[in-house]
Design a protein around this motif. Structure first.
Motif, mmCIF file in Angstrom:
data_model
loop_
_atom_site.group_PDB
_atom_site.id
_atom_site.type_symbol
_atom_site.label_atom_id
_atom_site.label_comp_id
_atom_site.label_asym_id
_atom_site.label_seq_id
_atom_site.Cartn_x
_atom_site.Cartn_y
_atom_site.Cartn_z
ATOM 1 N N ASN A 1 0.822 -1.206 0.000
ATOM 2 C CA ASN A 1 0.000 0.000 0.000
ATOM 3 C C ASN A 1 0.855 1.255 0.000
ATOM 4 O O ASN A 1 0.507 2.258 -0.629
ATOM 5 N N ALA A 2 1.969 1.216 0.708
ATOM 6 C CA ALA A 2 2.896 2.342 0.777
ATOM 7 C C ALA A 2 4.248 1.838 1.250
ATOM 8 O O ALA A 2 4.341 0.787 1.890
ATOM 9 N N TYR B 1 7.984 3.251 3.095
ATOM 10 C CA TYR B 1 8.511 4.320 3.930
ATOM 11 C C TYR B 1 9.999 4.126 4.161
ATOM 12 O O TYR B 1 10.494 2.992 4.223
ATOM 13 N N THR C 1 7.919 9.055 2.502
ATOM 14 C CA THR C 1 6.827 8.145 2.194
ATOM 15 C C THR C 1 6.542 8.180 0.704
ATOM 16 O O THR C 1 6.604 9.242 0.078
ATOM 17 N N THR D 1 3.386 6.417 -1.722
ATOM 18 C CA THR D 1 2.206 5.561 -1.724
ATOM 19 C C THR D 1 2.122 4.759 -3.021
ATOM 20 O O THR D 1 2.890 4.988 -3.958
ATOM 21 N N SER D 2 1.154 3.861 -3.064
ATOM 22 C CA SER D 2 0.957 3.048 -4.264
ATOM 23 C C SER D 2 0.529 3.910 -5.452
ATOM 24 O O SER D 2 0.719 3.518 -6.603
ATOM 25 N N SER E 1 2.234 9.197 -4.610
ATOM 26 C CA SER E 1 2.343 10.411 -3.801
ATOM 27 C C SER E 1 3.503 10.299 -2.834
ATOM 28 O O SER E 1 3.769 9.216 -2.300
#
Length: 122
Positions: A32-33, A35, A50, A52-53, A56
């Motif tokens: 999903n993300a 980090y 970070t 994201t998928s 972003s």
């Protein structure tokens, strides 16, 4: 299950650059993300960047304008995340850890790499 392996740490002089890599394998379709965290001796673990998928990105104020997170998820078997670190400062010295968050069957789960040491000399 997701396995994470970091690489790219080392010793660099202040003002220099390093690029960290994190290779994720296993159930990468559920990521999903991703980090990047860091932990310096005697300090709390800090979220650095970070992605994201959806692509972003977000950064800690302390690294904005100097660090860039990116990814390469073109391959089906490995998901690569990078942290390009420029204009490094001695206070960037820490163990940098890759974290992958998956979302599957309604549940989030976190996976961690073993970490890679970054040392910035003044």
């Amino acid at each position: 299950q997701v396995q994470l392996v970091e690489s790219g740490g080392g010793l660099v002089q202040a003002g220099g650059s390093l690029r960290l890599s994190c290779a994720a394998s296993g159930s990468i379709f559920s990521i999903n993300a991703m980090y990047w965290y860091r932990q310096a001796p005697g300090k709390q673990r800090e979220l650095v960047a970070t992605i994201t998928s959806e692509g972003s990105t977000n950064y800690a104020d302390s690294v904005k304008g100097r660090f860039t997170i990116s990814r390469d998820n073109a391959k089906n078997t490995v998901y690569l995340v990078y942290l390009q670190m420029n204009s490094l400062k001695p206070e960037d010295t820490a163990v940098y850890l890759c974290n992958g968050r998956t979302f599957r069957w309604g549940t989030f789960r976190d996976y961690w790499g073993q970490g890679t040491q970054v040392t910035v000399s003044s």
